[in-house]
Design an enzyme around this catalytic site. Structure first.
Site, PDB file in Angstrom:
ATOM      1  N   GLU A  91      56.508  35.125  23.921  1.00 60.72           N
ATOM      2  CA  GLU A  91      56.718  35.582  25.288  1.00 60.72           C
ATOM      3  C   GLU A  91      55.693  35.025  26.262  1.00 60.72           C
ATOM      4  OE1 GLU A  91      58.869  39.836  25.113  1.00 60.72           O
ATOM      5  OE2 GLU A  91      57.011  39.720  24.021  1.00 60.72           O
ATOM      6  N   CYS A 104      50.724  34.512  31.938  1.00 61.14           N
ATOM      7  CA  CYS A 104      50.121  34.870  30.654  1.00 61.14           C
ATOM      8  C   CYS A 104      50.967  34.203  29.572  1.00 61.14           C
ATOM      9  CB  CYS A 104      50.159  36.395  30.532  1.00 61.14           C
ATOM     10  SG  CYS A 104      49.634  36.980  28.923  1.00 61.14           S
ATOM     11  N   CYS A 111      50.351  36.718  14.797  1.00 60.50           N
ATOM     12  CA  CYS A 111      48.902  36.511  14.813  1.00 60.50           C
ATOM     13  C   CYS A 111      48.337  36.996  13.484  1.00 60.50           C
ATOM     14  CB  CYS A 111      48.255  37.283  15.960  1.00 60.50           C
ATOM     15  SG  CYS A 111      46.467  37.042  16.049  1.00 60.50           S
ATOM     16  N   CYS A 115      44.818  42.994  14.616  1.00 65.09           N
ATOM     17  CA  CYS A 115      44.140  44.123  15.261  1.00 65.09           C
ATOM     18  C   CYS A 115      45.039  45.358  15.217  1.00 65.09           C
ATOM     19  CB  CYS A 115      43.800  43.774  16.714  1.00 65.09           C
ATOM     20  SG  CYS A 115      42.713  42.346  16.832  1.00 65.09           S
ATOM     21  N   CYS A 118      47.443  46.227  18.323  1.00 70.90           N
ATOM     22  CA  CYS A 118      48.213  45.138  18.928  1.00 70.90           C
ATOM     23  C   CYS A 118      49.533  44.949  18.196  1.00 70.90           C
ATOM     24  CB  CYS A 118      47.382  43.860  18.887  1.00 70.90           C
ATOM     25  SG  CYS A 118      48.299  42.398  19.399  1.00 70.90           S
ATOM     26  N   GLY A 165      49.172  35.807  19.915  1.00 73.38           N
ATOM     27  CA  GLY A 165      48.410  34.862  19.112  1.00 73.38           C
ATOM     28  C   GLY A 165      46.944  34.765  19.481  1.00 73.38           C
ATOM     29  N   ASN A 302      48.341  50.155  25.599  1.00 74.22           N
ATOM     30  CA  ASN A 302      49.797  50.259  25.709  1.00 74.22           C
ATOM     31  C   ASN A 302      50.337  50.642  24.350  1.00 74.22           C
ATOM     32  OD1 ASN A 302      50.204  49.403  28.499  1.00 74.22           O
ATOM     33  ND2 ASN A 302      49.253  47.523  27.761  1.00 74.22           N
ATOM     34  N   CYS A 345      49.876  44.000  28.155  1.00 79.24           N
ATOM     35  CA  CYS A 345      49.101  43.509  27.015  1.00 79.24           C
ATOM     36  C   CYS A 345      49.508  44.228  25.746  1.00 79.24           C
ATOM     37  CB  CYS A 345      47.635  43.840  27.181  1.00 79.24           C
ATOM     38  SG  CYS A 345      46.880  43.129  28.573  1.00 79.24           S
TER      39      CYS A 345
HETATM   40  N1  SAH Z   1      44.242  37.040  20.582  1.00 76.04           N
HETATM   41  C1  SAH Z   1      43.567  37.034  21.813  1.00 76.04           C
HETATM   42  C2  SAH Z   1      44.471  36.905  23.012  1.00 76.04           C
HETATM   43  C3  SAH Z   1      45.749  37.678  22.984  1.00 76.04           C
HETATM   44  S1  SAH Z   1      45.604  39.421  23.090  1.00 76.04           S
HETATM   45  C4  SAH Z   1      42.658  38.254  21.936  1.00 76.04           C
HETATM   46  O1  SAH Z   1      42.759  39.147  21.123  1.00 76.04           O
HETATM   47  O2  SAH Z   1      41.844  38.256  22.835  1.00 76.04           O
HETATM   48  C5  SAH Z   1      45.181  39.654  24.791  1.00 76.04           C
HETATM   49  C6  SAH Z   1      44.506  40.977  25.095  1.00 76.04           C
HETATM   50  O3  SAH Z   1      45.418  42.066  24.928  1.00 76.04           O
HETATM   51  C7  SAH Z   1      43.340  41.263  24.166  1.00 76.04           C
HETATM   52  O4  SAH Z   1      42.222  41.694  24.889  1.00 76.04           O
HETATM   53  C8  SAH Z   1      43.886  42.354  23.321  1.00 76.04           C
HETATM   54  O5  SAH Z   1      42.858  43.108  22.775  1.00 76.04           O
HETATM   55  C9  SAH Z   1      44.744  43.125  24.267  1.00 76.04           C
HETATM   56  N2  SAH Z   1      45.697  44.002  23.617  1.00 76.04           N
HETATM   57  C10 SAH Z   1      46.333  43.806  22.448  1.00 76.04           C
HETATM   58  N3  SAH Z   1      47.138  44.839  22.172  1.00 76.04           N
HETATM   59  C11 SAH Z   1      47.017  45.719  23.184  1.00 76.04           C
HETATM   60  C12 SAH Z   1      47.620  46.973  23.485  1.00 76.04           C
HETATM   61  N4  SAH Z   1      48.525  47.513  22.684  1.00 76.04           N
HETATM   62  N5  SAH Z   1      47.260  47.586  24.622  1.00 76.04           N
HETATM   63  C13 SAH Z   1      46.374  47.016  25.468  1.00 76.04           C
HETATM   64  N6  SAH Z   1      45.785  45.843  25.244  1.00 76.04           N
HETATM   65  C14 SAH Z   1      46.099  45.184  24.120  1.00 76.04           C
HETATM   66 FE1  SF4 Z   2      44.214  40.815  17.777  1.00 77.48          FE
HETATM   67 FE2  SF4 Z   2      44.714  39.196  19.866  1.00 77.48          FE
HETATM   68 FE3  SF4 Z   2      45.848  38.722  17.479  1.00 77.48          FE
HETATM   69 FE4  SF4 Z   2      46.628  40.823  18.899  1.00 77.48          FE
HETATM   70  S1  SF4 Z   2      46.875  38.705  19.473  1.00 77.48           S
HETATM   71  S2  SF4 Z   2      46.170  40.768  16.684  1.00 77.48           S
HETATM   72  S3  SF4 Z   2      44.706  41.442  19.897  1.00 77.48           S
HETATM   73  S4  SF4 Z   2      43.674  38.668  17.957  1.00 77.48           S
END
Ligand code: SAH
Ligand code: SF4
Length: 383
Positions: A91, A104, A111, A115, A118, A165, A302, A345
């Site tokens: 996306e 974005c 990924c 996390c 996420c 990613g 979120n 996000c």
């Molecule tokens: N992988 C990279 C970039 C993509 S994620 C990273 O982790 O930085 C982009 C941002 O969205 C990151 O700061 C991540 O922690 C945040 N994010 C991921 N899942 C989220 C969620 N469910 N609610 C709010 N922010 C989130």
């Molecule tokens: Fe973690 Fe960013 Fe990968 Fe989501 S996209 S799992 S926040 S590293």
């Protein structure tokens, strides 16, 4: 198979031209046609000799990603779901604001970092995107928006690698894509307005600083290693002290004099006042040189069902932010945009978590074209 020219930055395109007996300046002409004009057909390229156009037709192509769906939020945010083959989709989200247009974009299908909070992380890793697939998101969005808004000038001023990613785990594709974004013969974006967001791949932060320094956002999410190990499993490999040292090294090359730390606010997990105070201490301990070197961006979580987590209440987010600001750390709370279309996000690709089901969904989803000049919510429907 012919080469997809979206895969090349200007150097790559020059090498391609040289391999085909063409002068380097042809690469500039081609690059401008592709990225500045959005051309896909070599016959459009009127300043190229006919013989060259014929040669290109047999050796190259310019092909973006098929759009599976397009959704527009009431607030003007637009989300596209692109098909990257084999049941995978990624996306991109366009966020219009008064003084800028931010796109974005995604760097991987899924990924591997995993996390907890996420939805992309919960989906698992599928594959790296190619440079062409990363750039194709910008190429498509920019030219779509120009046609849609009937504007001939640049619309996207900022790009954030905050989609699906971990960009620094797809370094080989990332660098040519970033160079294309920055190139004056392509999108001409300022280094300060292209942001790589990372969960903290320390060695690659060092390489990025040398190869292509752009603005950097680091996803921190916890003041200490025990909690961060749990939320961002990559922390076990690159713990916080190493990560912050890498941030200081990055700043020696960065186009901005601060790093943005992203901090996702999770109810009862990382949002307590004492955790804010720990963060302040952490930042004071690691501050390199004089002055402010970081900003905090608090992201209201979120939620998605599989996470089992909840968003911190707004009062707690505000109280947390106040502790940081009172200590002199510039802190903002991220506005949630595109709520009605799940474009925020971490919500990206919530729809495609079940990758095996994507093929079926692709068949069912309808691509909805926007109504020019109408502020209506257009949501891809399952038909
Ligand atoms: N992988 C990279 C970039 C993509 S994620 C990273 O982790 O930085 C982009 C941002 O969205 C990151 O700061 C991540 O922690 C945040 N994010 C991921 N899942 C989220 C969620 N469910 N609610 C709010 N922010 C989130
Ligand atoms: Fe973690 Fe960013 Fe990968 Fe989501 S996209 S799992 S926040 S590293």
């Amino acid at each position: 198979m012919t080469a997809n020219l979206l895969d090349h930055d200007l150097e790559g395109l020059a090498a391609f031209c040289e391999r085909h007996g063409e002068k380097r300046f042809r690469a500039i002409q081609l690059f401008r046609w592709i990225h500045q004009k959005g051309a896909t057909d070599f016959d459009q390229m009127s300043d190229l000799a006919k013989s060259l156009r014929e040669k290109l037709k047999t050796t190259a192509h310019i092909k973006g990603l098929p759009v599976i769906s397009q959704q527009e939020s009431l607030d003007g945010t637009i989300k596209w779901l692109f098909d990257v083959g084999a049941g995978n989709a990624v996306e991109a989200v366009f966020i219009p604001e008064e003084d800028r247009g931010t796109l974005c974009i995604s760097s991987q299908a899924g990924c591997a970092v995993g996390c907890r909070f996420c939805s992309t992380g919960h989906q698992g890793f599928s594959r790296n995107l190619t440079s062409g697939e990363i750039v194709a998101q910008l190429w498509f969005a920019e030219h779509f928006l120009r046609r849609h808004l009937v504007r001939d000038e640049r619309i996207i001023s900022n790009v954030v690698m905050m989609g699906m990613g971990e960009p620094l785990q797809n370094y080989g594709s990332l660098i040519p894509a970033l160079r294309t974004m920055l190139d004056d013969h392509a999108y001409g974006l300022s280094r300060r307005r292209v942001t790589v967001s990372t969960s903290g791949v320390v060695p690659m932060m060092d390489r990025l600083a040398l190869d292509c320094p752009v603005a950097l956002a680091v996803s921190l999410h916890a003041p200490g290693d025990a909690l961060r190990d749990h939320l961002v499993p990559l922390n076990r490999k690159y713990p916080i002290a190493e990560l912050l040292d890498a941030c200081n090294r990055y700043l020696e090359h960065a186009p901005r004099d601060f790093i943005t730390f992203e901090y996702c606010m999770l109810d009862g997990v990382n949002d307590q006042p004492e955790q804010a105070r720990e963060l302040v201490q952490l930042m004071q301990k690691h501050r390199g040189g004089q002055g402010v070197w970081c900003k905090f961006n608090l992201i209201p979580f979120n939620p998605f069902p599989a996470s089992g987590l909840l968003c911190s209440p707004p009062t707690r987010v505000a109280a947390f932010g106040k502790i940081l600001s009172d200590a002199g750390i510039v802190t903002t709370v991220r506005k949630t945009r595109g709520d009605d279309i799940a474009a925020a996000c971490g919500q990206l690709a919530g729809d495609v978590r079940d990758r095996t089901g994507v093929g079926r969904r692709i068949a069912r989803q309808r691509t909805v074209m926007l109504q020019p000049h109408k502020a209506v919510a257009v949501v891809a429907k399952e038909i």
